[in-house]
Design an enzyme around this catalytic site. Structure first.
Site, short mmCIF file in Angstrom:
data_model
loop_
_atom_site.label_atom_id
_atom_site.label_comp_id
_atom_site.label_asym_id
_atom_site.label_seq_id
_atom_site.Cartn_x
_atom_site.Cartn_y
_atom_site.Cartn_z
N ASP A 1 25.59 35.53 35.02
CA ASP A 1 26.61 35.78 34.00
C ASP A 1 26.96 34.51 33.23
O ASP A 1 26.55 33.41 33.59
CB ASP A 1 27.86 36.39 34.63
CG ASP A 1 28.26 35.74 35.96
OD1 ASP A 1 27.81 34.61 36.22
OD2 ASP A 1 29.00 36.36 36.74
N ASN B 1 38.39 40.35 44.13
CA ASN B 1 38.63 41.79 43.91
C ASN B 1 37.39 42.62 44.17
O ASN B 1 37.32 43.79 43.79
CB ASN B 1 39.13 42.02 42.47
CG ASN B 1 38.09 41.60 41.43
OD1 ASN B 1 37.02 41.10 41.77
ND2 ASN B 1 38.41 41.79 40.16
N HIS C 1 34.35 41.95 42.97
CA HIS C 1 33.32 41.98 41.91
C HIS C 1 32.06 41.24 42.35
O HIS C 1 32.09 40.35 43.21
CB HIS C 1 33.86 41.46 40.57
CG HIS C 1 34.10 39.99 40.46
ND1 HIS C 1 35.00 39.45 39.57
CD2 HIS C 1 33.56 38.93 41.10
CE1 HIS C 1 34.98 38.14 39.67
NE2 HIS C 1 34.12 37.80 40.58
N GLU D 1 33.40 44.16 37.27
CA GLU D 1 34.77 44.29 37.79
C GLU D 1 35.03 45.72 38.30
O GLU D 1 34.36 46.66 37.86
CB GLU D 1 35.76 43.99 36.65
CG GLU D 1 35.63 42.59 36.05
CD GLU D 1 36.25 41.50 36.90
OE1 GLU D 1 36.08 41.51 38.14
OE2 GLU D 1 36.91 40.62 36.33
C1 F6R Z 1 29.66 33.72 39.36
C2 F6R Z 1 29.94 35.12 39.62
C3 F6R Z 1 31.13 35.57 40.38
C4 F6R Z 1 31.47 34.69 41.58
C5 F6R Z 1 32.72 35.20 42.30
C6 F6R Z 1 33.11 34.29 43.45
O1 F6R Z 1 28.44 33.56 38.65
O2 F6R Z 1 29.20 35.93 39.19
O3 F6R Z 1 30.93 36.89 40.80
O4 F6R Z 1 30.38 34.69 42.47
O5 F6R Z 1 33.77 35.27 41.40
O6 F6R Z 1 33.49 33.04 42.92
P1 F6R Z 1 33.83 31.83 43.88
O7 F6R Z 1 32.56 31.44 44.56
O8 F6R Z 1 34.31 30.74 42.96
O9 F6R Z 1 34.88 32.30 44.84
#
Ligand code: F6R
Length: 236
Positions: free
Chosen positions: A66, A135, A137, A142
């Protein structure tokens, strides 16, 4: 599903890096799907260390999950910048084989279509590495009543905007939209490595792995993948 419980973050990061290195050694031209965020930072630094000791990444192809809409690759919070900082500036992946969605594209719909097409032309990912959002995702898919299957543009939920505000001067500067691979692009990978660090994510991980498969917890769809490996640094 395989669950690996590491003793601490260092062991967790090493385990993940060795898993990736094992794939790269067996298939030097493998296709990797890559995440950003806090969780994989230790894994990337371990991959960099392994590269310094001879791990060759020259023929690997990478597709990032992403990117924020509206942040240029030079913006320190863009995922382009993150990937250069933590991985690509320090290893020998051929720059032409690095793919990250362009969140600055004039025509985002076209950008999504072309990104998805590139993934399909590469034959999908051999290994998709994922983090887990607080959450539930994965990528920026989301919780919603419907999930996008292919690469698409999403609005971030207030919860994700709040969670990611820690990286920005203030919450107002967190982009509201992102381009993300869809759950179909993710699930098409031959193998998935889900990285979850920190006990604060225990509840959401339990929901994802043990709860019902529901679009309200996008990561729960991973239960349907035949080759899912989950790595944590806490007892699930
Ligand atoms: C990042 C992504 C997100 C993160 C998720 C966890 O490229 O796609 O899904 O993997 O938000 O983020 P952290 O590791 O910062 O807790």
């Amino acid at each position: 599903m395989r669950i690996i419980v590491a003793e601490n973050y260092q062991e967790f990061s090493r385990w993940a890096a060795h898993f990736v290195a094992g794939l790269v050694r067996g298939k030097p031209n493998c296709v990797l799907g890559l995440p950003t965020g806090s969780t994989p930072v230790g894994m990337y630094s371990e991959i960099v260390r392994m590269h310094q000791q001879g791990l060759d990444l020259q023929d690997v192809q990478t597709y990032n999950l992403d990117e924020y809409v509206g942040l240029s690759p030079a913006h320190p919070e863009s995922y382009h910048y993150f990937m250069r900082q933590h991985l690509f500036n320090h290893v020998n992946v051929n720059s032409e084989q690095i793919h990250i969605p362009n969140g600055m594209a004039q025509d985002l719909k076209l950008e999504c279509e072309q990104y998805e097409e590139r993934i399909q032309n590469a034959g999908g990912m051999d290994l998709m590495i994922l983090g887990l959002g607080p959450n539930g995702h994965i990528g920026f898919n989301e919780p919603d009543s419907q999930l996008g299957t292919k690469t698409h543009v999403v609005y971030l939920t207030p919860e994700t905007i709040q969670a990611n505000a820690r990286f920005f001067p203030n919450v107002g500067q967190v982009p509201r939209q992102a381009v993300t691979m869809g759950v179909g692009s993710i699930m098409q990978a031959k193998e998935i490595l889900l990285l979850v660090s920190g006990e604060a994510k225990r509840d959401v991980l339990r929901k994802a792995l043990l709860g019902e498969v529901t679009t309200a917890v996008p990561a729960s769809i991973l239960q349907l993948h035949p080759h899912l490996v989950v790595v944590t640094d806490f007892a699930v």
